[in-house]
Design a protein around this motif. Structure first.
Motif, PDB file in Angstrom:
ATOM      1  N   GLU A   1       0.837  -1.193   0.000  1.00 30.34           N
ATOM      2  CA  GLU A   1       0.000   0.000   0.000  1.00 30.34           C
ATOM      3  C   GLU A   1       0.873   1.244   0.000  1.00 30.34           C
ATOM      4  OE1 GLU A   1      -3.179   0.491   2.629  1.00 30.34           O
ATOM      5  OE2 GLU A   1      -3.925  -1.548   2.447  1.00 30.34           O
ATOM      6  N   THR A   2       0.400   2.265  -0.702  1.00 27.49           N
ATOM      7  CA  THR A   2       1.149   3.520  -0.755  1.00 27.49           C
ATOM      8  C   THR A   2       1.246   4.163   0.616  1.00 27.49           C
ATOM      9  OG1 THR A   2       0.367   3.837  -3.020  1.00 27.49           O
ATOM     10  CG2 THR A   2       1.268   5.763  -1.894  1.00 27.49           C
ATOM     11  N   THR A   3       0.147   4.107   1.385  1.00 32.54           N
ATOM     12  CA  THR A   3       0.149   4.721   2.714  1.00 32.54           C
ATOM     13  C   THR A   3       1.060   4.002   3.687  1.00 32.54           C
ATOM     14  OG1 THR A   3      -1.814   3.409   3.234  1.00 32.54           O
ATOM     15  CG2 THR A   3      -2.158   5.661   2.451  1.00 32.54           C
ATOM     16  N   ALA A   4       1.392   2.732   3.406  1.00 35.64           N
ATOM     17  CA  ALA A   4       2.264   1.971   4.299  1.00 35.64           C
ATOM     18  C   ALA A   4       3.729   2.090   3.928  1.00 35.64           C
ATOM     19  CB  ALA A   4       1.854   0.499   4.293  1.00 35.64           C
ATOM     20  N   LYS A   5       4.036   2.702   2.796  1.00 33.37           N
ATOM     21  CA  LYS A   5       5.420   2.800   2.355  1.00 33.37           C
ATOM     22  C   LYS A   5       6.212   3.834   3.141  1.00 33.37           C
ATOM     23  CE  LYS A   5       4.856   1.196  -2.405  1.00 33.37           C
ATOM     24  NZ  LYS A   5       5.822   0.098  -2.265  1.00 33.37           N
ATOM     25  N   LEU A   6       5.533   4.729   3.832  1.00 33.36           N
ATOM     26  CA  LEU A   6       6.222   5.781   4.575  1.00 33.36           C
ATOM     27  C   LEU A   6       5.595   5.877   5.960  1.00 33.36           C
ATOM     28  CD1 LEU A   6       8.478   7.897   4.104  1.00 33.36           C
ATOM     29  CD2 LEU A   6       6.668   9.563   3.733  1.00 33.36           C
ATOM     30  N   ARG A   7       6.404   5.681   6.992  1.00 33.51           N
ATOM     31  CA  ARG A   7       5.914   5.734   8.366  1.00 33.51           C
ATOM     32  C   ARG A   7       5.878   7.195   8.804  1.00 33.51           C
ATOM     33  NH1 ARG A   7      10.006   1.728   8.241  1.00 33.51           N
ATOM     34  NH2 ARG A   7       9.116  -0.373   8.158  1.00 33.51           N
ATOM     35  N   PRO A   8       4.706   7.708   9.161  1.00 38.51           N
ATOM     36  CA  PRO A   8       4.608   9.144   9.480  1.00 38.51           C
ATOM     37  C   PRO A   8       5.337   9.542  10.750  1.00 38.51           C
ATOM     38  CG  PRO A   8       2.531   8.015   9.940  1.00 38.51           C
ATOM     39  CD  PRO A   8       3.412   7.016   9.242  1.00 38.51           C
ATOM     40  N   ILE A   9       5.706   8.577  11.596  1.00 40.07           N
ATOM     41  CA  ILE A   9       6.389   8.915  12.842  1.00 40.07           C
ATOM     42  C   ILE A   9       7.673   9.694  12.564  1.00 40.07           C
ATOM     43  CG2 ILE A   9       7.535   7.925  14.861  1.00 40.07           C
ATOM     44  CD1 ILE A   9       5.641   5.579  14.667  1.00 40.07           C
ATOM     45  N   TYR A  10       8.399   9.249  11.570  1.00 41.93           N
ATOM     46  CA  TYR A  10       9.683   9.886  11.267  1.00 41.93           C
ATOM     47  C   TYR A  10       9.492  11.238  10.593  1.00 41.93           C
ATOM     48  CZ  TYR A  10      11.702   5.419  12.508  1.00 41.93           C
ATOM     49  OH  TYR A  10      12.085   4.296  13.192  1.00 41.93           O
ATOM     50  N   THR A  11       8.340  11.446   9.964  1.00 44.75           N
ATOM     51  CA  THR A  11       8.043  12.782   9.438  1.00 44.75           C
ATOM     52  C   THR A  11       7.924  13.782  10.578  1.00 44.75           C
ATOM     53  OG1 THR A  11       6.827  11.748   7.619  1.00 44.75           O
ATOM     54  CG2 THR A  11       6.480  14.100   7.974  1.00 44.75           C
ATOM     55  N   TYR A  12       7.218  13.393  11.634  1.00 40.77           N
ATOM     56  CA  TYR A  12       7.096  14.274  12.796  1.00 40.77           C
ATOM     57  C   TYR A  12       8.441  14.477  13.480  1.00 40.77           C
ATOM     58  CZ  TYR A  12       2.315  12.702  11.992  1.00 40.77           C
ATOM     59  OH  TYR A  12       1.112  12.381  11.418  1.00 40.77           O
ATOM     60  N   LEU A  13       9.257  13.441  13.500  1.00 41.59           N
ATOM     61  CA  LEU A  13      10.596  13.586  14.084  1.00 41.59           C
ATOM     62  C   LEU A  13      11.432  14.570  13.271  1.00 41.59           C
ATOM     63  CD1 LEU A  13      12.735  12.751  16.131  1.00 41.59           C
ATOM     64  CD2 LEU A  13      13.292  10.805  14.664  1.00 41.59           C
ATOM     65  N   TYR A  14      11.331  14.509  11.954  1.00 46.71           N
ATOM     66  CA  TYR A  14      12.060  15.457  11.100  1.00 46.71           C
ATOM     67  C   TYR A  14      11.579  16.884  11.366  1.00 46.71           C
ATOM     68  CZ  TYR A  14      13.599  17.883   6.887  1.00 46.71           C
ATOM     69  OH  TYR A  14      14.147  18.790   6.008  1.00 46.71           O
ATOM     70  N   LEU A  15      10.275  17.069  11.492  1.00 45.14           N
ATOM     71  CA  LEU A  15       9.753  18.406  11.783  1.00 45.14           C
ATOM     72  C   LEU A  15      10.220  18.900  13.147  1.00 45.14           C
ATOM     73  CD1 LEU A  15       6.093  17.999  10.458  1.00 45.14           C
ATOM     74  CD2 LEU A  15       7.949  19.279   9.393  1.00 45.14           C
ATOM     75  N   LEU A  16      10.304  17.987  14.116  1.00 47.79           N
ATOM     76  CA  LEU A  16      10.786  18.376  15.437  1.00 47.79           C
ATOM     77  C   LEU A  16      12.244  18.817  15.373  1.00 47.79           C
ATOM     78  CD1 LEU A  16      10.293  18.563  18.490  1.00 47.79           C
ATOM     79  CD2 LEU A  16      10.951  16.162  18.668  1.00 47.79           C
TER      80      LEU A  16
END
Length: 778
Positions: free
Chosen positions: A504-519
């Motif tokens: 699935e496209t939505t499963a290819k990227l874990r959003p947790i690390y997106t928030y970590l990058y923003l932090l």
């Protein structure tokens, strides 16, 4: 015998549980009711535990959205109800002594008609976000449509459609984050108290059910009528269209100058009888009798809309789930273009990355156009466009804006480097360069592209600035220097965030690390805002160390990306040193706070030294013991040794002599009143215990053993020694940074030559003893 087909309710539950399980798998470890009895003997399995990182990052997100929702209600009450106490400045800039009576008055009576209309408008905008955001996040561009195989299951088509609506109601994280804080705050200011989160959740689910029905109608209709290439282009448009309602809905909580307040004040009375308006009235109802009418009308409207939507869905699918648009007709082969000479810029990997960017319009829009729309939308919608000249008056704001533009480009590009490869990721492993070198070349390309926006912004600002300022130029250079570092950080985090084997496209990227990058981005922006040059230097050095540490962990994970079950073996990394150092100093600070207690009177120097020694020792034990336990349980390789090495005594004494000579000469140059190195009295036993025993044991294990040892795996010796010494110097007072840096260099060199922690511990302990002796003899 063949098992009977499941009942309608069981089929709906099974399909909904499948979607929930997928969400859990994407966000973290997922729920498991059985323990695997077999494991791979060769390498350790993939680690779970991402749920903890997700939980830690979810808390500040909920706090942020909750704060925006709270200020939205208060700002609308102040402006629309014309409350004199806070009308001029809004809730963000009104003191609590003036705002508390306003809140009490708001909670004491039902909402006014104009406030109800404003909240109705905001809920309608956020509901639109819950529809557009999932559509614009990659679902339409998927080549596979899961409804094509769902219809093969032994269930009625209507059951499958109801299951699809239910699962999209429950599994809509973006919609839930958009709606739940707002409905909870409305319930809170309506006097529901501790039941407000539950009431807000139920109200959000009502709107999410309507959003799921509309989303299913749009998704089904588009897939049946448009080709996949057009769906990809349309998704790019939808992702841009979702920004407008998002900023309009959030603008109420960001200030009082946005034009959305005029729309809120002009909301007609009939809007109160729409589902968002009825929800506001239901949450704000005073008693059961007052809530009966809006509850009945809301239930009737939702039932009618859901049944009407289901009828439209059945009509859309009357001819099956394969439409004419999903199978492109045969076309004449395009003429092969003649080869023309073009300048060959960059490496082959970088040219391939640019080709993929130009072919994927959705990727192109999200990467290069979205940052401008986000910044411009926030300025226009919140009413701050007229204050853009403030960028020229505030160098920190100018530098932060340029850095944000660059790092946002990186979040949409470099962060998703592996995700955009998809199933063709294995091709990178066949290139005549290593996978690490290919990713480094991609990071260089995206760093160059991300620098374009801040360079243009800073260039225009320099032209319009009335006078040259060294502070402004320094902040610009600091912002530009951070973008290449964050390009490497984005690619490294993208390695951990990407799951190339996901279907699935939505499963290819874990959003947790997106928030970590923003932090992490926010921390660098905080460094730009720090007025002290020393603090800015600290953040730059920490960012360099963090970049090297994350890249090292990403390099360890690269050989295992295409294996769904294996992970790299446990080894000491530079990230372990950074985490341990942060934990050590946090524990030391907490211990000092606990030792001081409520005693505000200044303590004698001896008592201060005693507290420092106790806090230092306690923090060292609480850091060292759990870390060694974790290393022992994980059978970690590369744990630093204390005594076994190559002549640690001789190298330690030699390094101590060199460091002590520099430290004594430096202290002699400083006047006694300015020397913050050794201001002690005759009672120096506690300081002797801290400086000669505790500090060498704890700090050398962290900075030389973990940090320098971890960096040494991926950096030359002089770079690893220099970074570890710089971080070691930054945790000392400003006057002691230079001799501490030299001490770190000597200790690092001794550790590099000997391979044992005893050598840098001797350097550190003898250095402190020599300076203490000189101070006592003065």
């Amino acid at each position: 015998m063949t098992a009977p087909p499941p009942t309608a309710w069981r089929a709906v539950w099974l399909l909904t549980r499948l979607r929930l399980q997928r969400l859990l798998n994407v966000s973290g470890r997922g729920l498991s009711f059985k323990k695997n009895s077999k494991s791979r003997p060769a390498t350790p399995g993939k680690r779970g535990g991402r749920w903890l990182l997700g939980a830690l990052l979810l808390l500040p997100m909920l706090f942020s959205f909750g704060s925006i929702a709270r200020h939205s209600v208060l700002n609308m009450h102040c402006l629309l109800d014309q409350v004199a106490a806070c009308q001029a400045r809004g809730s963000l800039h009104t003191g609590s002594h003036l705002l508390d009576p306003v809140i009490a008055q708001l909670m004491a009576a039902p909402f006014s008609a104009v406030l109800t209309g404003g909240l109705t408008l905001q809920l309608a905008l956020l509901w639109l976000v819950s529809v557009l955001l999932p559509l614009g996040m990659g679902e339409l561009s998927k080549p596979d449509w899961d409804l094509e195989w769902l219809v093969t299951l032994p269930a009625e088509k209507s059951t499958l459609l109801w299951a699809r609506v239910l699962e999209r109601t429950l599994v809509n994280p973006a919609g839930l984050l958009a709606l739940w804080p707002g409905t909870t705050v409305i319930a809170w200011y309506s006097g529901q108290g501790r039941f407000s989160p539950l009431s807000g959740l139920l109200a959000s689910l009502v709107l999410l059910a309507l959003a799921a029905m509309l989303r299913t109608l749009v998704d089904t209709g588009l897939r049946l009528s448009l080709t996949p290439s057009r769906l990809g282009n349309l998704q790019a448009v939808i992702s841009l269209a979702g920004l407008l309602p998002m900023y309009l809905g959030m603008s109420f909580g960001m200030g009082t100058g946005g034009f959305a307040y005029a729309w809120a004040a002009a909301m007609p009375a009939w809007s109160h009888w729409t589902p968002p308006g009825l929800l506001v009235r239901l949450l704000n109802a005073d008693g059961v009798a007052a809530s009966l009418l809006p509850a009945v009308l809301l239930l009737a409207q939702c039932l009618c809309l859901m049944l009407l939507g289901m009828a439209l869905l059945r009509r859309q699918l009357r001819h099956g789930v394969v439409g004419t648009g999903q199978r492109e007709a045969a076309r004449k082969p395009a003429a092969v273009p003649t080869q023309r000479w073009r300048p060959r810029l960059g490496t082959a990997v970088q040219r391939r990355e640019l080709t993929l960017l130009l072919r994927d319009r959705n990727f192109l829009v999200q990467t290069l156009l979205m940052p401008l729309l986000i910044l411009g939308g926030q300025a226009v919608v919140t009413g701050q466009a007229r204050d853009l000249h403030a960028l020229l008056d505030h160098p920190v704001l100018l530098a932060s804006t340029g850095f944000f533009l660059g790092t946002y480009v990186l979040m949409m590009s470099a962060f998703q480097t592996l995700n955009k490869e998809g199933g063709a990721l294995w091709l990178l492993y066949t290139f005549p360069v290593s996978i690490e070198q290919a990713l480094r070349q991609k990071a260089q390309l995206w760093a160059v592209l991300a620098l374009l926006y801040p360079l243009v912004l800073f260039g225009v600002a320099l032209v319009w600035l009335p006078a040259w300022s060294w502070q402004t130029a320094g902040l610009m250079l600091l912002a530009l220097a951070g973008i290449p570092l964050y390009a490497l950080i984005a690619v490294a985090l993208g390695v951990f965030a990407s799951d190339p084997l996901a279907t699935e496209t939505t499963a290819k990227l874990r959003p947790i690390y997106t928030y970590l990058y923003l932090l992490l981005t926010g921390l660098y922006i905080a460094a730009l805002a720090a007025g002290s040059l020393v603090q800015q230097l600290v953040f730059v050095v920490l960012t360099c160390a963090l970049t090297a540490a994350l890249w090292q962990k990403a390099r360890d994970a690269l050989p295992y990306l295409l294996d769904s079950a294996a992970s790299p073996p446990a080894r000491v990394t530079a990230a372990d040193g950074l985490i341990a150092a942060m934990l050590f100093f946090i524990l030391q600070t907490l211990a000092l706070i606990l030792l001081k207690g409520s005693n505000a009177a200044p303590l004698a120097p001896l008592a201060q030294l005693a507290q420092l020694a106790i806090a230092f020792g306690a923090a060292g034990v609480l850091t060292y013991a759990p870390l060694r336990l974790v290393y022992w349980r994980a059978r970690t390789a590369g744990v630093p040794r204390i005594g076994q090495g190559r002549q640690p005594w001789r190298r330690g004494v030699a390094g101590a002599c060199a460091a002590a000579l520099f430290g004594i000469a430096y202290a002699a140059l400083l006047p006694p009143s300015a020397s913050t190195l050794m201001q002690i009295n005759s009672d120096g036993l506690w300081l002797l215990a801290v400086g000669v025993l505790a500090a060498p044991l704890c700090e050398e294990f962290l900075f030389r053993g973990l940090l320098q040892g971890g960096l040494r795996r991926s950096l030359p010796a002089w770079q690893a020694i220099g970074i570890a010494a710089a971080l070691f110097a930054l945790v000392h007072p400003p006057a002691a940074m230079l001799p501490a840096f030299v001490l770190g260099l000597c200790a690092g060199h001794a550790y590099e030559r000997s391979g044992a922690l005893l050598a840098p511990m001797l350097v550190h302990g003898l250095y402190n003893a020599a300076l203490l002796g000189c101070q006592l003899n003065r």
